[in-house]
Design an enzyme around this catalytic site. Structure first.
Site, PDB file in Angstrom:
ATOM      1  N   CYS A  35     -42.435 -14.290  79.430  1.00  0.00           N
ATOM      2  CA  CYS A  35     -42.183 -13.016  78.804  1.00  0.00           C
ATOM      3  C   CYS A  35     -43.483 -12.140  79.403  1.00  0.00           C
ATOM      4  O   CYS A  35     -44.609 -12.390  79.735  1.00  0.00           O
ATOM      5  CB  CYS A  35     -42.862 -13.388  77.445  1.00  0.00           C
ATOM      6  SG  CYS A  35     -42.759 -11.777  76.427  1.00  0.00           S
ATOM      7  N   ASP A  61     -45.092   2.718  77.852  1.00  0.00           N
ATOM      8  CA  ASP A  61     -43.989   2.010  78.594  1.00  0.00           C
ATOM      9  C   ASP A  61     -43.695   2.523  80.221  1.00  0.00           C
ATOM     10  O   ASP A  61     -44.103   3.485  80.443  1.00  0.00           O
ATOM     11  CB  ASP A  61     -42.725   3.015  77.897  1.00  0.00           C
ATOM     12  CG  ASP A  61     -41.366   2.080  78.043  1.00  0.00           C
ATOM     13  OD1 ASP A  61     -40.814   1.505  77.085  1.00  0.00           O
ATOM     14  OD2 ASP A  61     -40.909   1.994  79.318  1.00  0.00           O
ATOM     15  N   HIS A 129     -39.710  -9.502  73.020  1.00  0.00           N
ATOM     16  CA  HIS A 129     -41.129  -9.763  72.357  1.00  0.00           C
ATOM     17  C   HIS A 129     -41.371  -8.505  71.543  1.00  0.00           C
ATOM     18  O   HIS A 129     -41.155  -7.418  72.198  1.00  0.00           O
ATOM     19  CB  HIS A 129     -42.334  -9.784  73.628  1.00  0.00           C
ATOM     20  CG  HIS A 129     -43.574  -9.979  73.062  1.00  0.00           C
ATOM     21  ND1 HIS A 129     -44.544 -10.730  73.431  1.00  0.00           N
ATOM     22  CD2 HIS A 129     -44.388  -9.310  71.749  1.00  0.00           C
ATOM     23  CE1 HIS A 129     -45.639 -10.834  72.845  1.00  0.00           C
ATOM     24  NE2 HIS A 129     -45.458  -9.532  72.157  1.00  0.00           N
ATOM     25  N   HIS A 131     -41.801  -5.174  69.867  1.00  0.00           N
ATOM     26  CA  HIS A 131     -42.565  -3.956  70.145  1.00  0.00           C
ATOM     27  C   HIS A 131     -42.025  -2.747  69.453  1.00  0.00           C
ATOM     28  O   HIS A 131     -40.742  -2.878  69.207  1.00  0.00           O
ATOM     29  CB  HIS A 131     -42.450  -3.962  71.858  1.00  0.00           C
ATOM     30  CG  HIS A 131     -40.923  -3.516  72.144  1.00  0.00           C
ATOM     31  ND1 HIS A 131     -40.263  -4.821  72.459  1.00  0.00           N
ATOM     32  CD2 HIS A 131     -40.029  -2.891  72.443  1.00  0.00           C
ATOM     33  CE1 HIS A 131     -38.985  -4.764  72.939  1.00  0.00           C
ATOM     34  NE2 HIS A 131     -39.124  -3.354  73.114  1.00  0.00           N
ATOM     35  N   HIS A 133     -41.652   1.240  69.967  1.00  0.00           N
ATOM     36  CA  HIS A 133     -41.607   2.385  70.712  1.00  0.00           C
ATOM     37  C   HIS A 133     -42.297   3.411  69.831  1.00  0.00           C
ATOM     38  O   HIS A 133     -41.754   3.771  68.704  1.00  0.00           O
ATOM     39  CB  HIS A 133     -40.260   2.777  71.018  1.00  0.00           C
ATOM     40  CG  HIS A 133     -39.544   1.951  71.990  1.00  0.00           C
ATOM     41  ND1 HIS A 133     -39.534   1.990  73.169  1.00  0.00           N
ATOM     42  CD2 HIS A 133     -38.727   0.637  71.655  1.00  0.00           C
ATOM     43  CE1 HIS A 133     -38.601   0.930  73.694  1.00  0.00           C
ATOM     44  NE2 HIS A 133     -38.382   0.150  72.766  1.00  0.00           N
TER      45      HIS A 133
HETATM   46  P1  5GP Z   1     -36.360  -2.544  74.365  1.00  0.00           P
HETATM   47  O1  5GP Z   1     -35.129  -2.146  75.221  1.00  0.00           O
HETATM   48  O2  5GP Z   1     -36.476  -4.012  74.452  1.00  0.00           O
HETATM   49  O3  5GP Z   1     -36.266  -2.004  72.911  1.00  0.00           O
HETATM   50  O4  5GP Z   1     -37.483  -1.786  75.247  1.00  0.00           O
HETATM   51  C1  5GP Z   1     -38.217  -2.336  76.163  1.00  0.00           C
HETATM   52  C2  5GP Z   1     -39.209  -1.435  76.810  1.00  0.00           C
HETATM   53  O5  5GP Z   1     -39.982  -2.087  77.693  1.00  0.00           O
HETATM   54  C3  5GP Z   1     -38.377  -0.483  77.649  1.00  0.00           C
HETATM   55  O6  5GP Z   1     -38.574   0.746  77.105  1.00  0.00           O
HETATM   56  C4  5GP Z   1     -38.991  -0.675  79.133  1.00  0.00           C
HETATM   57  O7  5GP Z   1     -39.044   0.559  79.912  1.00  0.00           O
HETATM   58  C5  5GP Z   1     -40.340  -1.454  78.891  1.00  0.00           C
HETATM   59  N1  5GP Z   1     -40.752  -2.322  79.600  1.00  0.00           N
HETATM   60  C6  5GP Z   1     -40.144  -3.135  80.476  1.00  0.00           C
HETATM   61  N2  5GP Z   1     -40.692  -3.781  81.174  1.00  0.00           N
HETATM   62  C7  5GP Z   1     -42.054  -3.221  80.886  1.00  0.00           C
HETATM   63  C8  5GP Z   1     -43.227  -3.623  81.839  1.00  0.00           C
HETATM   64  O8  5GP Z   1     -43.585  -4.591  82.668  1.00  0.00           O
HETATM   65  N3  5GP Z   1     -44.307  -2.790  81.478  1.00  0.00           N
HETATM   66  C9  5GP Z   1     -44.266  -1.866  80.439  1.00  0.00           C
HETATM   67  N4  5GP Z   1     -45.316  -1.128  80.337  1.00  0.00           N
HETATM   68  N5  5GP Z   1     -42.999  -1.610  79.874  1.00  0.00           N
HETATM   69  C10 5GP Z   1     -41.936  -2.380  80.273  1.00  0.00           C
HETATM   70 ZN    ZN Z   2     -44.082 -12.403  74.646  1.00  0.00          ZN
END
Ligand code: 5GP
Ligand code: ZN
Length: 153
Positions: A35, A61, A129, A131, A133
């Protein structure tokens, strides 16, 4: 007296009722080794941190889609909002408080900001995991809720 003490010790070893501390709350599930957000929490992957306390971490992000685009995560691994009940109530509260706090710290509280969490496939969740935004710093699209608009003929 000596016999009573021995009996107490034996009962304590066996976990007898009322003699030992209550069983601890169910242990947090082991975090998956792959993760990326757990790796960030553990300091094994880099991040641009903006806030941290005992329950949560907030960082930029990696691919910001607004002038301000932060992620607020629980330090304890749960996959998404669907598993919210697995988190201690303190962590649940800390998550939302941190969203407001980081928005304030970034100076976007007054003009407005958006808090989004994607849970599951239909919501296009890509990191499993939990999160939130936190986005803002400019005028956001009015509708970030529905699917992409169907192209007009
Ligand atoms: P989801 O699509 O799951 O709602 O959002 C995941 C977010 O995590 C995306 O906006 C993506 O840019 C961000 N993200 C993915 N990998 C990483 C990382 O290694 N570091 C950071 N800071 N953000 C990440
Ligand atoms: Zn995790």
């Amino acid at each position: 007296m000596r016999r009573a003490l021995i009996l107490l010790s034996v009962l304590a070893l066996l976990g007898g009722p009322g003699l030992v501390a209550q069983a601890p709350p169910p242990a947090a599930k082991e975090a998956p080794v792959d993760c990326i957000f757990c790796r960030i929490v553990a300091g094994k992957a880099p991040s641009k941190k903006v806030y941290e306390d005992q329950y949560v971490l907030a960082f930029w992000d990696i691919r910001p889609r607004a002038k301000v685009h932060l992620l607020v995560i629980p330090k304890q691994h749960v996959a998404s909002l669907k598993e919210l009940d697995e988190l201690p109530v303190e962590t649940r509260a800390a998550l939302l408080s941190a969203c407001v706090r980081v928005a304030k710290d970034q100076g976007i509280l007054d003009k407005g900001f958006r808090v989004i969490t994607n849970a599951g496939k239909d919501a296009s969740q890509s990191v499993f995991h939990l999160h939130f935004h936190v986005v803002g710093g400019e005028q956001l699209r009015e509708d970030a809720i529905t699917k992409d608009p169907t192209p007009q003929p």
